[in-house]
Design a protein around this motif. Structure first.
Motif, PDB file in Angstrom:
ATOM      1  N   GLY A 225       0.794  -1.215   0.000  1.00 35.37           N
ATOM      2  CA  GLY A 225       0.000   0.000   0.000  1.00 35.37           C
ATOM      3  C   GLY A 225       0.826   1.263   0.000  1.00 35.37           C
ATOM      4  O   GLY A 225       2.047   1.237   0.180  1.00 35.37           O
ATOM      5  N   THR A 226       0.162   2.400  -0.196  1.00 31.45           N
ATOM      6  CA  THR A 226       0.797   3.715  -0.150  1.00 31.45           C
ATOM      7  C   THR A 226      -0.257   4.754   0.222  1.00 31.45           C
ATOM      8  O   THR A 226      -1.436   4.576  -0.077  1.00 31.45           O
ATOM      9  N   TRP A 227       0.150   5.817   0.904  1.00 33.17           N
ATOM     10  CA  TRP A 227      -0.786   6.895   1.237  1.00 33.17           C
ATOM     11  C   TRP A 227      -1.314   7.557  -0.036  1.00 33.17           C
ATOM     12  O   TRP A 227      -2.498   7.796  -0.164  1.00 33.17           O
ATOM     13  N   PHE A 228      -0.391   7.864  -0.960  1.00 33.34           N
ATOM     14  CA  PHE A 228      -0.747   8.503  -2.216  1.00 33.34           C
ATOM     15  C   PHE A 228       0.017   7.822  -3.348  1.00 33.34           C
ATOM     16  O   PHE A 228       1.184   7.451  -3.165  1.00 33.34           O
ATOM     17  N   ASP A 229      -0.618   7.681  -4.508  1.00 33.55           N
ATOM     18  CA  ASP A 229       0.124   7.164  -5.652  1.00 33.55           C
ATOM     19  C   ASP A 229       0.901   8.300  -6.307  1.00 33.55           C
ATOM     20  O   ASP A 229       0.867   9.448  -5.840  1.00 33.55           O
ATOM     21  N   ASP A 231       0.487  10.099  -8.724  1.00 36.24           N
ATOM     22  CA  ASP A 231      -0.317  11.222  -9.219  1.00 36.24           C
ATOM     23  C   ASP A 231      -1.085  11.919  -8.099  1.00 36.24           C
ATOM     24  O   ASP A 231      -2.010  12.682  -8.358  1.00 36.24           O
ATOM     25  N   TRP A 232      -0.723  11.607  -6.860  1.00 35.26           N
ATOM     26  CA  TRP A 232      -1.332  12.200  -5.672  1.00 35.26           C
ATOM     27  C   TRP A 232      -2.767  11.733  -5.433  1.00 35.26           C
ATOM     28  O   TRP A 232      -3.533  12.401  -4.742  1.00 35.26           O
ATOM     29  N   LYS A 233      -3.143  10.584  -5.959  1.00 29.19           N
ATOM     30  CA  LYS A 233      -4.451  10.035  -5.648  1.00 29.19           C
ATOM     31  C   LYS A 233      -4.377   9.325  -4.299  1.00 29.19           C
ATOM     32  O   LYS A 233      -3.503   8.488  -4.074  1.00 29.19           O
ATOM     33  N   ALA A 234      -5.267   9.667  -3.382  1.00 29.79           N
ATOM     34  CA  ALA A 234      -5.288   9.027  -2.063  1.00 29.79           C
ATOM     35  C   ALA A 234      -5.672   7.556  -2.207  1.00 29.79           C
ATOM     36  O   ALA A 234      -6.598   7.211  -2.941  1.00 29.79           O
ATOM     37  N   ARG A 235      -4.949   6.683  -1.479  1.00 31.76           N
ATOM     38  CA  ARG A 235      -5.133   5.242  -1.660  1.00 31.76           C
ATOM     39  C   ARG A 235      -5.429   4.516  -0.352  1.00 31.76           C
ATOM     40  O   ARG A 235      -5.186   3.318  -0.235  1.00 31.76           O
ATOM     41  N   LEU A 236      -5.993   5.205   0.641  1.00 29.88           N
ATOM     42  CA  LEU A 236      -6.251   4.553   1.925  1.00 29.88           C
ATOM     43  C   LEU A 236      -7.451   3.614   1.894  1.00 29.88           C
ATOM     44  O   LEU A 236      -7.678   2.873   2.859  1.00 29.88           O
ATOM     45  N   ASP A 237      -8.187   3.628   0.787  1.00 32.57           N
ATOM     46  CA  ASP A 237      -9.300   2.681   0.648  1.00 32.57           C
ATOM     47  C   ASP A 237      -8.917   1.506  -0.250  1.00 32.57           C
ATOM     48  O   ASP A 237      -9.781   0.717  -0.651  1.00 32.57           O
ATOM     49  N   PRO A 402       4.998  10.140  -4.611  1.00 32.42           N
ATOM     50  CA  PRO A 402       5.110  11.553  -4.985  1.00 32.42           C
ATOM     51  C   PRO A 402       5.932  12.375  -4.008  1.00 32.42           C
ATOM     52  O   PRO A 402       6.249  13.535  -4.288  1.00 32.42           O
ATOM     53  N   ALA A 403       6.267  11.810  -2.837  1.00 35.93           N
ATOM     54  CA  ALA A 403       7.043  12.533  -1.821  1.00 35.93           C
ATOM     55  C   ALA A 403       7.854  11.507  -1.042  1.00 35.93           C
ATOM     56  O   ALA A 403       7.453  10.350  -0.917  1.00 35.93           O
ATOM     57  N   PRO A 404       9.017  11.913  -0.519  1.00 39.88           N
ATOM     58  CA  PRO A 404       9.850  10.959   0.227  1.00 39.88           C
ATOM     59  C   PRO A 404       9.265  10.627   1.590  1.00 39.88           C
ATOM     60  O   PRO A 404       8.416  11.348   2.111  1.00 39.88           O
ATOM     61  N   GLY A 405       9.753   9.538   2.165  1.00 41.30           N
ATOM     62  CA  GLY A 405       9.344   9.140   3.493  1.00 41.30           C
ATOM     63  C   GLY A 405       8.948   7.679   3.536  1.00 41.30           C
ATOM     64  O   GLY A 405       8.303   7.179   2.609  1.00 41.30           O
ATOM     65  N   GLU A 451      -6.392  16.690  -3.175  1.00 41.70           N
ATOM     66  CA  GLU A 451      -6.956  17.741  -4.041  1.00 41.70           C
ATOM     67  C   GLU A 451      -5.979  18.898  -4.235  1.00 41.70           C
ATOM     68  O   GLU A 451      -5.912  19.491  -5.316  1.00 41.70           O
ATOM     69  N   GLU A 452      -5.215  19.193  -3.166  1.00 37.31           N
ATOM     70  CA  GLU A 452      -4.294  20.329  -3.247  1.00 37.31           C
ATOM     71  C   GLU A 452      -3.037  20.016  -4.064  1.00 37.31           C
ATOM     72  O   GLU A 452      -2.347  20.930  -4.519  1.00 37.31           O
ATOM     73  N   TYR A 453      -2.758  18.746  -4.265  1.00 38.88           N
ATOM     74  CA  TYR A 453      -1.495  18.373  -4.909  1.00 38.88           C
ATOM     75  C   TYR A 453      -1.680  17.800  -6.315  1.00 38.88           C
ATOM     76  O   TYR A 453      -0.702  17.623  -7.030  1.00 38.88           O
ATOM     77  N   GLU A 454      -2.891  17.483  -6.707  1.00 36.79           N
ATOM     78  CA  GLU A 454      -3.106  16.898  -8.033  1.00 36.79           C
ATOM     79  C   GLU A 454      -2.557  17.802  -9.126  1.00 36.79           C
ATOM     80  O   GLU A 454      -2.734  19.025  -9.095  1.00 36.79           O
ATOM     81  N   GLY A 455      -1.886  17.194 -10.053  1.00 35.74           N
ATOM     82  CA  GLY A 455      -1.387  17.918 -11.210  1.00 35.74           C
ATOM     83  C   GLY A 455      -0.057  18.598 -11.018  1.00 35.74           C
ATOM     84  O   GLY A 455       0.466  19.226 -11.934  1.00 35.74           O
ATOM     85  N   ARG A 456       0.534  18.477  -9.806  1.00 31.28           N
ATOM     86  CA  ARG A 456       1.820  19.133  -9.601  1.00 31.28           C
ATOM     87  C   ARG A 456       2.926  18.348 -10.286  1.00 31.28           C
ATOM     88  O   ARG A 456       2.885  17.126 -10.325  1.00 31.28           O
TER      89      ARG A 456
END
Length: 456
Positions: A225-229, A231-237, A402-405, A451-456
């Motif tokens: 799993g990942t928090w965000f893919d 493209d910044w799509k949330a993946r907690l579901d 999309p971000a380190p950690g 929503e705030e990060y999509e498309g960056r």
């Protein structure tokens, strides 16, 4: 997909992130502030109440202050509380605290916001500090976007699995050289009741992005799993999140410590030291306390890599480090304290006065070459170093990020998001709601950030 016109500009986002960082403090009062501000030969230090920090506090007056004449006023708080207080003081540039314990999560973000004093100028004038001796992953994690250093590590850590060798032997069990989480769950079931009142495993359940979400996110990573893919799509579901969280919650509810929803690092350390649990998955820094002189379990603990499922490794990378507030009225004296508290000399002092297993390690190559440290920390030092060197903060899972950690997402909003999600997970551990309900709410929270990060 939200349209670009609905996204807030970056400047607004930065302001919102700062507000998010300090919001938890606006309705509360804090006890134990470190004096009325620094000045003259005094500095104020705000730090977490981990064992090695408390030992530093005890050693400071008789050594650092005696040698330099600089008085250090300490404010020491639990992890969740100290994070909130630091973010309030540094975001406002109030200057009440000259130095604070920050992690490799906060330091790049704080540096980007102009809240920290750079340290390159001090390092260049202080060759005795030996910056190149600091392990490269630690240096990199404390560097800002401008390539300058903004922190010095007090200790570094990854995560691994700790277990009672004597209890395993008595039950005829063997820890795999590279355990999977399913193997750990099977072992936990067989270890329940191995000694009177003993549970199979301790896992954090205490709310906090740096508490339950730290180990749980490594489980999510290795389950795929990942928090965000990317493209910044949330993946907690996602199915992977559901599988990982159901596994974690089920394991701690069935075979974990009593009071799990209130158990963090300190509580699990206490449980392991007192023989209340047979295994514990957590920070490698715990080993120093377990192997310390006077520890009831000294010599009884084995150490195995962080359990995996779909990845080669799953241990996190973390450092509690020192940051100097940009608004400090005494940055030169602040650096003198930081350089002392992160030095080889301080490690020698701890080794001689407290014991080499207590040295705040995980940050300097020289530590792992020191014969006294290698001898006293033989039970865990090599496993710890391998865990730190094997950590992959830019690629911790099975998909691009999309971000380190590893155990966090390196964006300012994660403190608020991670804490809110942790509250939902902790409620599931407590049996107050289902995992599906917890993740449904958590997904909605993550989508607001996405929503705030999509498309960056």
């Amino acid at each position: 997909m939200r349209t670009q016109s609905r996204r807030r500009p970056r400047a607004t986002l930065a302001a919102a992130a700062a507000g998010t960082l300090i919001a938890p403090l606006l309705s509360g009062c804090w006890v134990g502030a470190g004096g009325a501000g620094s000045g003259g030969d005094a500095i104020n230090v705000l730090m977490v109440n981990n064992t090695q920090m408390v030992e530093l506090q005890k050693l400071t007056a008789a050594h650092f202050t005696k040698e330099t004449g600089i008085k250090v006023n300490f404010t020491v708080l639990p992890e969740n509380d100290v994070r909130d207080k630091i973010s309030q003081d540094f975001a406002n540039q109030a200057g009440q605290y000259d130095v604070a314990t920050l992690s490799n999560y906060e330091i790049p973000i704080y540096a980007r916001n102009g809240w920290l004093h750079e340290m390159d100028s001090y390092v260049k004038k202080d060759p005795g500090y030996d910056e190149q001796d600091v392990l490269k992953p630690m240096r990199q994690s404390l560097t800002g976007d401008d390539g300058k250093l903004y922190g010095q590590p007090f200790y570094g850590e990854s995560s691994f699995l700790m277990y009672r060798k004597d209890v395993f032997a008595a039950k005829g069990l063997t820890m795999p050289a590279k355990p999977t989480w399913q193997q750990v769950a099977d072992l936990a079931a067989r270890l329940d009741g191995a000694e009177p009142g003993m549970k199979g495993i301790c896992l954090r359940g205490l709310p906090g992005w740096g508490e339950v979400m730290a180990p749980l996110t490594t489980v999510v990573n290795t389950f795929g799993g990942t928090w965000f893919d990317k493209d910044w799509k949330a993946r907690l579901d996602s199915p992977e999140w559901k599988q990982a969280v159901n596994f974690y919650v089920g394991l701690v509810r069935e075979h974990g410590e009593s009071g799990a929803p209130q158990a963090g690092f300190a509580e699990c350390l206490n449980n392991m030291t007192q023989g209340k649990v047979a295994m514990w998955y957590d920070a490698t820094s715990a080993a120093g306390s377990l192997e310390a002189s006077g520890s009831p379990v000294k010599g009884k603990i084995g150490y195995a890599p962080a359990p995996v499922e779909k990845t080669e490794s799953s241990g996190w990378l973390y450092t509690w480090a020192w940051g100097i507030q940009d608004a400090s009225r005494n940055p030169d004296n602040a650096w003198k304290f930081v350089s002392w508290a992160s030095s080889k000399e301080y490690e020698e002092l701890v080794g001689e006065e407290i014991g080499w297993s207590n040295v705040p390690a995980g940050k300097r190559a020289s530590t792992y070459a020191h014969p006294d440290y290698r001898a006293e920390a033989a039970a865990f030092q090599e496993t710890t170093r391998q865990a730190i060197e094997g950590a992959r903060p830019d690629d911790p899972g099975v998909q691009p990020r999309p971000a380190p950690g590893i155990q966090f997402v390196g964006i300012p909003e994660f403190t608020d998001l991670g804490t809110k999600v942790s509250q939902e997970i902790s409620a599931a551990i407590a049996g107050r709601q289902s995992v599906d309900a917890a993740l449904r709410k958590s997904q909605q929270l993550a989508e607001e950030i996405a929503e705030e990060y999509e498309g960056r």
